[in-house]
Design a protein around this motif. Sequence first.
Motif, mmCIF file in Angstrom:
data_model
loop_
_atom_site.group_PDB
_atom_site.id
_atom_site.type_symbol
_atom_site.label_atom_id
_atom_site.label_comp_id
_atom_site.label_asym_id
_atom_site.label_seq_id
_atom_site.Cartn_x
_atom_site.Cartn_y
_atom_site.Cartn_z
ATOM 1 N N VAL A 124 0.726 -1.193 -0.026
ATOM 2 C CA VAL A 124 -0.090 0.131 0.073
ATOM 3 C C VAL A 124 0.877 1.439 -0.136
ATOM 4 C CG1 VAL A 124 -1.702 1.379 1.466
ATOM 5 C CG2 VAL A 124 -2.056 -1.271 1.042
ATOM 6 N N LEU A 125 2.106 1.168 0.824
ATOM 7 C CA LEU A 125 2.806 2.618 0.979
ATOM 8 C C LEU A 125 3.572 2.635 -0.396
ATOM 9 C CD1 LEU A 125 4.270 1.966 4.381
ATOM 10 C CD2 LEU A 125 2.734 3.910 3.769
ATOM 11 N N ARG A 161 2.562 1.696 -3.410
ATOM 12 C CA ARG A 161 1.594 2.374 -4.427
ATOM 13 C C ARG A 161 1.299 3.771 -4.264
ATOM 14 N NH1 ARG A 161 -1.017 -3.013 -3.570
ATOM 15 N NH2 ARG A 161 -2.498 -2.209 -1.972
ATOM 16 N N ARG A 162 1.281 4.142 -2.858
ATOM 17 C CA ARG A 162 1.240 5.530 -2.687
ATOM 18 C C ARG A 162 2.310 6.557 -3.298
ATOM 19 N NH1 ARG A 162 -0.772 5.553 3.650
ATOM 20 N NH2 ARG A 162 -2.905 4.312 3.012
ATOM 21 N N ARG A 163 3.445 5.764 -3.361
ATOM 22 C CA ARG A 163 4.642 6.380 -3.953
ATOM 23 C C ARG A 163 4.760 6.016 -5.470
ATOM 24 N NH1 ARG A 163 9.336 6.928 -0.088
ATOM 25 N NH2 ARG A 163 8.371 7.526 1.881
ATOM 26 N N GLY A 164 3.808 5.555 -5.958
ATOM 27 C CA GLY A 164 3.990 5.536 -7.526
ATOM 28 C C GLY A 164 4.568 3.928 -7.991
ATOM 29 N N ASP A 205 4.122 0.241 -8.932
ATOM 30 C CA ASP A 205 3.105 -0.658 -9.098
ATOM 31 C C ASP A 205 3.395 -2.131 -8.167
ATOM 32 O OD1 ASP A 205 1.316 -2.672 -10.156
ATOM 33 O OD2 ASP A 205 1.822 -2.349 -11.947
ATOM 34 N N ARG A 230 7.228 1.814 6.798
ATOM 35 C CA ARG A 230 7.569 2.950 5.999
ATOM 36 C C ARG A 230 9.070 2.855 5.579
ATOM 37 N NH1 ARG A 230 3.269 6.758 6.454
ATOM 38 N NH2 ARG A 230 1.860 6.561 8.348
ATOM 39 N N HIS A 247 10.496 2.963 1.918
ATOM 40 C CA HIS A 247 11.397 4.219 1.454
ATOM 41 C C HIS A 247 12.605 3.521 0.776
ATOM 42 C CE1 HIS A 247 13.222 8.120 1.151
ATOM 43 N NE2 HIS A 247 14.110 7.744 1.771
#
Length: 146
Positions: free
Chosen positions: A15-16, A18-21, A23, A89, A93
Amino acid sequence: MKVYLDEDLSPGIAVLLRRRGVDATSAHEVGNSQLADGAQLHYATREDRAVVTRNVVDFLVLARDAVAANTAHAGIIFIPSSFRGDEHRAMAHAVVHALKPYPKGLDGVVLYVEDVTARRIHEEEEKLAKLRLMLRHAGQLAMALF
């Protein structure tokens, strides 16, 4: 870039990502949480996704076997044990950071990510210290200019 998280990683990391672009999907999300490691790698390769895993020992053997058999895979990204299991996170990252040099994918590449959070914090602290030093001497600099 497409990645597939092994069952040893939380689907929350997907999910994290995907939030950062990125796939991203996970073994849990697609119902593959009970597959053997070789089947996980095969699934990811078929889906053209690099595997993200904490299972360094087993997937390193699979990577070596793929090279020996001249078999393709879509990439393997190792998350080291230096990350705690709940550092979602930081893991996301680190994966995003590791993917930057590979915009076209990781075909056949094996990456071992590092925790860039600590390094980034250190760099920010150094910048802040330089800024404080500049501010401390700003008066002297202003007097010198006049």
